[in-house]
Scaffold this motif. Sequence first.
Motif, PDB file in Angstrom:
ATOM      1  N   UNK A 136       1.328   7.180  -4.845  1.00  0.00           N
ATOM      2  CA  UNK A 136       2.520   6.398  -5.144  1.00  0.00           C
ATOM      3  C   UNK A 136       3.331   6.169  -3.885  1.00  0.00           C
ATOM      4  N   UNK A 137       4.390   5.373  -4.044  1.00  0.00           N
ATOM      5  CA  UNK A 137       5.300   5.095  -2.937  1.00  0.00           C
ATOM      6  C   UNK A 137       5.890   6.378  -2.366  1.00  0.00           C
ATOM      7  N   UNK A 138       6.260   7.286  -3.247  1.00  0.00           N
ATOM      8  CA  UNK A 138       7.036   8.445  -2.833  1.00  0.00           C
ATOM      9  C   UNK A 138       6.193   9.660  -2.501  1.00  0.00           C
ATOM     10  N   UNK A 149       3.515  10.313   2.057  1.00  0.00           N
ATOM     11  CA  UNK A 149       3.104   8.963   1.680  1.00  0.00           C
ATOM     12  C   UNK A 149       2.557   8.182   2.861  1.00  0.00           C
ATOM     13  N   UNK A 150       1.779   7.130   2.561  1.00  0.00           N
ATOM     14  CA  UNK A 150       1.123   6.329   3.596  1.00  0.00           C
ATOM     15  C   UNK A 150       2.003   5.150   3.984  1.00  0.00           C
ATOM     16  N   UNK A 155       1.199   0.601  -2.462  1.00  0.00           N
ATOM     17  CA  UNK A 155      -0.231   0.869  -2.588  1.00  0.00           C
ATOM     18  C   UNK A 155      -0.866   0.553  -1.244  1.00  0.00           C
ATOM     19  N   UNK A 156      -1.494   1.517  -0.582  1.00  0.00           N
ATOM     20  CA  UNK A 156      -2.064   1.249   0.744  1.00  0.00           C
ATOM     21  C   UNK A 156      -3.263   0.315   0.669  1.00  0.00           C
ATOM     22  N   UNK A 157      -3.823  -0.003   1.836  1.00  0.00           N
ATOM     23  CA  UNK A 157      -4.980  -0.897   1.877  1.00  0.00           C
ATOM     24  C   UNK A 157      -6.213  -0.217   1.273  1.00  0.00           C
ATOM     25  N   UNK A 158      -7.200  -1.036   0.921  1.00  0.00           N
ATOM     26  CA  UNK A 158      -8.366  -0.553   0.183  1.00  0.00           C
ATOM     27  C   UNK A 158      -9.068   0.645   0.828  1.00  0.00           C
ATOM     28  N   UNK A 159      -9.283   0.685   2.154  1.00  0.00           N
ATOM     29  CA  UNK A 159      -9.954   1.866   2.718  1.00  0.00           C
ATOM     30  C   UNK A 159      -9.185   3.159   2.460  1.00  0.00           C
ATOM     31  N   UNK A 184      -0.502  -5.254  -3.987  1.00  0.00           N
ATOM     32  CA  UNK A 184      -1.836  -4.657  -3.975  1.00  0.00           C
ATOM     33  C   UNK A 184      -2.800  -5.456  -4.849  1.00  0.00           C
ATOM     34  N   UNK A 185      -2.312  -5.925  -5.982  1.00  0.00           N
ATOM     35  CA  UNK A 185      -3.172  -6.695  -6.876  1.00  0.00           C
ATOM     36  C   UNK A 185      -3.472  -8.081  -6.300  1.00  0.00           C
ATOM     37  N   UNK A 186      -2.440  -8.743  -5.777  1.00  0.00           N
ATOM     38  CA  UNK A 186      -2.635 -10.082  -5.225  1.00  0.00           C
ATOM     39  C   UNK A 186      -3.473 -10.057  -3.954  1.00  0.00           C
TER      40      UNK A 186
END
Length: 492
Positions: A136-138, A149-150, A155-159, A184-186
Motif C-alpha cells: 500500500x501507499x503507507x 513504502x516504495x 502502486x509501484x511499477x510491475x517489476x 496502476x490500472x491505467x
Amino acid sequence: MTLEELFAPYGLKAPPLPVRGITLDSRRVEPGFVFVAVPGVPLPHRKPLDGHDFILEALRKGAIAVVGERALALPVPYLQVADSRLALAHLARRFHGEPDRRLVLLGVTGSKGKSTTASLLHHLLQGAGVETALLSTVALRLGEEARPPMGHFTTPEAPEVYGFLREAADQGLEAAVLEVSSHALALKRVEGLAYRVGVFVSFYPDDHLDLHGTAEAYFGAKALLVERSELAVLNAALPHLERLKGRPHLLFGPGGEVWGEGLREEAEGLRFTLHTPWGSGEAFLPMLGTYNLDNALAASAAALAFGLPLEGVLQGLATFRGVPGRMEVVQKEPFRVVIDFAHTGKSLEAALQTLRRTTKGRLLLVVGAAGERDPRRREDIGQVAARLADKAFFTEEDHRTEDLGAILQAMAEAAAREGGTYELVPDRKEAILRALSEAREGDTVLLAGKGHERTLERGTLALPWDERAVALEALRALGFRGQGPGPGQRGL
C-alpha cells in the motif's frame, strides 16, 4: 531464469544468459538486467520522458537485452513490441515465476480510503491467522514484518509488484492485499493479476484528471479492478453502480448488505452496530473521522466474504492501531497535534470538519500544494483552509520544478477571497514550528499533505522527510514531549 526462457513466448531467439532483473528505469540497471523502454505519460504540466532516449545509458550500465516500441538495431537482443508497458508487466510476471498463482489476492481501489481500507483488511486477516502481505501507499508488510513504502507511488511499477509478491509467496504467505490506484490500472502496473475479492471504496470524479482526462476515463480505470475480481465489494453510493453489478458482488453502506447503524463518534473512535448477511454485532473502531465508517464497512465486507467469522472481524476492528499519517495523533495535551495525508480540497475539508467537532479552542493548519499537479488543487486547498481553519500556514509540499512562491501565492489569493487568516512560510519545518508555537491549550494543529511520505521534493531533489519526527522535534524545542510511537512505528 535465462534470457532465452524469458523471451521464448515472444518468439525471439536469445542466448541463455542469466537475467538478474527487469526495469524501466535506466538508473536502476545493473549488469545482467533487461531494460524496457517505456514512453512517458503526457501530462499538461510537463513534457514526458521517453525510455527510448535512455537505451544507451542502460547498455553502458550492463543491460543484456532491451525491449521497446521503435524499430532499432542494437548490439544486444532487442524485442520490439506494440506496448512496452504491457510487455513490462508480462515479462516481470514471468521472471518472478507467476507468484500471484500461489497467493489469494484482494485488491482495494477508490478515490479516498484505499490505504485505510487496505491496512484494516490486512489487519483483520492477520488477526484471523491468515498470513497476509500488504502492498500500500503507507506500508509494505510480509505478515507482521514491516517494510518501508516504495516511494511516492500508491502502486509501484510491475517489476516491484511482482517482486514483492514473489517474496510473499516464497515466505509461505497465504494471501496479499494490494492497494491499487487508477494510475496502476491505467498504466498496466498490475496487468496479469486476478483477485479473489476486489473492493471499490469511493469515487470522486474530479480527481486525477491530469492523467485520465475525463471522469469517465478515471472511473473506467478503477472499474478494471472489479472486472478482474471473482467477487466485487462495492460502495452502494458509487456512480454507475449498475455497470459494476454485472458480476458477483456485495454492497456496503446505506442500502447495501453490509451497513452500520447508530454511528457515534467519541474521543477515542467510532462505535456502531455492524449489520451483515453473517449476523450483526456492536463494533468499535479506534479511529477519528466519521468517514472511516465506510472504510470499516468495506474492509469488514471483504473479510467476511473471504471467510472470516463475524466475531473475528469485530475483534479485529477494535484492535486496529490506525494508519501512519492518517489522522495520526502526535500529541493530545495541552493542545492536540494531528498528522494527515489530506492533500486535496475534499480530503482537507473532511479532515478539518472531523477535528473541529472535538476541538475546544482554535484549529490551526499547516498545508501546501504539490507542484506539477492540477493547479486547481492549490486553489481548492486555499479556499477550504480559509473557511474551516482559524489560521493556516501555507508552506511547501513537493513543489518539484514549479516555483514555490507562485504556488503559495495562488493558495493565498484563494484564501483571501474567502476572508481567511494565513501566513506564507515557505520552509515546511519552520511552518510546523511556527504553528506549534502559536498553539494554546484546547487548540488542534493539523499538519496536512505529507502524512506517511518519507521524501520532500524540492526541484529535482527528493530529500528525506519524516513529518512525525519533525513535529516531535519542534514540540521538544517548545518544551513538550509528544505521544511517543505512532501506529506501526518505533519511538524516536
